[in-house]
Design a protein around this motif. Structure first.
Motif, PDB file in Angstrom:
ATOM      1  N   VAL A   1      -5.028  -2.453  -4.531  1.00  0.00           N
ATOM      2  CA  VAL A   1      -5.973  -2.780  -4.806  1.00  0.00           C
ATOM      3  C   VAL A   1      -5.703  -3.303  -6.061  1.00  0.00           C
ATOM      4  N   ALA A   2      -6.402  -4.773  -6.283  1.00  0.00           N
ATOM      5  CA  ALA A   2      -5.757  -5.299  -7.422  1.00  0.00           C
ATOM      6  C   ALA A   2      -7.341  -5.463  -8.644  1.00  0.00           C
TER       7      ALA A   2
ATOM      8  N   THR B   1       1.494   1.439 -10.331  1.00  0.00           N
ATOM      9  CA  THR B   1       0.127   1.228 -10.912  1.00  0.00           C
ATOM     10  C   THR B   1       1.352   0.408 -11.005  1.00  0.00           C
ATOM     11  N   CYS B   2       1.023  -1.027 -11.416  1.00  0.00           N
ATOM     12  CA  CYS B   2       1.503  -2.286 -11.839  1.00  0.00           C
ATOM     13  C   CYS B   2       0.802  -2.843 -13.062  1.00  0.00           C
TER      14      CYS B   2
ATOM     15  N   LEU C   1      -0.993   0.075  -3.511  1.00  0.00           N
ATOM     16  CA  LEU C   1      -0.278   0.030  -4.776  1.00  0.00           C
ATOM     17  C   LEU C   1      -1.818  -0.645  -5.223  1.00  0.00           C
ATOM     18  N   VAL C   2      -1.137  -0.748  -6.575  1.00  0.00           N
ATOM     19  CA  VAL C   2      -2.007  -1.260  -7.028  1.00  0.00           C
ATOM     20  C   VAL C   2      -2.080  -1.498  -8.808  1.00  0.00           C
TER      21      VAL C   2
ATOM     22  N   SER D   1       1.246  -9.470  -8.422  1.00  0.00           N
ATOM     23  CA  SER D   1       2.654  -8.989  -7.989  1.00  0.00           C
ATOM     24  C   SER D   1       2.246  -8.386  -6.229  1.00  0.00           C
ATOM     25  N   VAL D   2       1.288  -6.877  -6.858  1.00  0.00           N
ATOM     26  CA  VAL D   2       0.497  -6.325  -5.516  1.00  0.00           C
ATOM     27  C   VAL D   2       0.678  -6.320  -4.599  1.00  0.00           C
ATOM     28  N   ILE D   3      -0.132  -7.917  -4.531  1.00  0.00           N
ATOM     29  CA  ILE D   3      -0.481  -8.767  -3.329  1.00  0.00           C
ATOM     30  C   ILE D   3       1.283  -9.478  -3.262  1.00  0.00           C
TER      31      ILE D   3
END
Length: 260
Positions: free
Chosen positions: A135-136, A35-36, A111-112, A120-122
């Motif tokens: 998932v964003a 998670t971010c 990544l979430v 950032s995850v994209i």
């Protein structure tokens, strides 16, 4: 209760980053979601969002690793030095760590991310084909516009002058620097999505005042017209930017995306 484990690891800049692993149930190697958090956030999250998400996800045989980017929470650094690429470096360090942890299936790393973390995850998924799914939550396409709405017009005008600016965020006095805006003209989220080879789910609320829903609807519409592998957009009616009243629905959509 699922096992929790604390980690201190380093980014490329030699800074210590702090994270917590929530181990999922079962004896077999498990998928792990990293998670971010968003701009000026932490690994805990508003309304304890990331803690509650980790507790929810571990019930479904998923592990969750939540960590503080440099300059936030318990990690080294200062928020004034934040840039898109430095955040990407921190995420890459977290991925490298997680793939070495016992019980994690390195081929099923997800990544979430929320807000800036969603961006950032994209961006990382566009550069790392080993990421399983992404998932964003409420990402943005306009960096300057999002920062403006997060810190306010007065602080934003100071950033534009190249100076550090103070702002109040969730009742806490914070300071950010102009570095964050230096890549704003270079950020092309459509181009980032064009590079994705893995599934992407974007979850957005109709009442998001920080990133207006039409901004994301336009992005997804353009991706659907141009790419064979466009993201899926899931809209939560009545949800605000941080999903404070819609956590259950947010968590269900996210976990279902990874488990199906």
């Amino acid at each position: 209760m699922p096992k929790m484990e604390a980690f201190v690891f380093q980014n490329q800049r030699g800074q210590n980053l702090v994270g917590v692993m929530h181990h999922g149930q079962g004896d077999q190697p498990r998928p792990c979601l990293i998670t971010c958090h968003g701009f000026a956030g932490t690994k805990i999250g508003g309304s304890r969002r990331f803690v509650e998400f980790a507790r929810y996800a571990t019930k479904y045989n998923l592990s969750v690793f939540r960590f503080d980017f440099a300059g936030s929470g318990d990690s080294d650094g200062d928020l004034v030095d934040l840039t898109l690429d430095r955040e990407l470096e921190d995420l890459q360090a977290a991925i490298n760590l997680v793939t070495t942890i016992d019980g994690v299936d390195p081929n099923r790393i997800g990544l979430v991310g929320h807000c800036l973390g969603g961006v950032s995850v994209i961006r990382e998924s566009a550069r790392n084909s080993k990421i399983h799914k992404t998932v964003a939550w409420a990402p943005f396409t306009d960096l300057s516009g999002a920062v403006l709405r997060l810190i306010g017009e007065d602080a934003f005008s100071i950033l534009l002058e190249g100076e550090e600016a103070e702002f109040i965020y969730h009742g806490e006095l914070m300071r950010c620097g102009p570095e964050i805006l230096k890549q704003s003209s270079e950020l092309d989220m459509l181009q980032e999505i064009a590079q994705l080879t893995q599934p992407l789910l974007i979850i957005h609320g109709t009442e998001d005042a920080t990133v207006p829903l039409p901004e994301i609807e336009k992005l997804v519409e353009q991706a659907q017209m141009n790419f064979q592998n466009p993201p899926k957009l899931q809209i939560i009616e009545g949800a605000h930017h941080s999903f404070p009243f819609h956590q259950q629905e947010l968590f269900e959509l996210t976990v279902n995306w990874f488990n199906h």
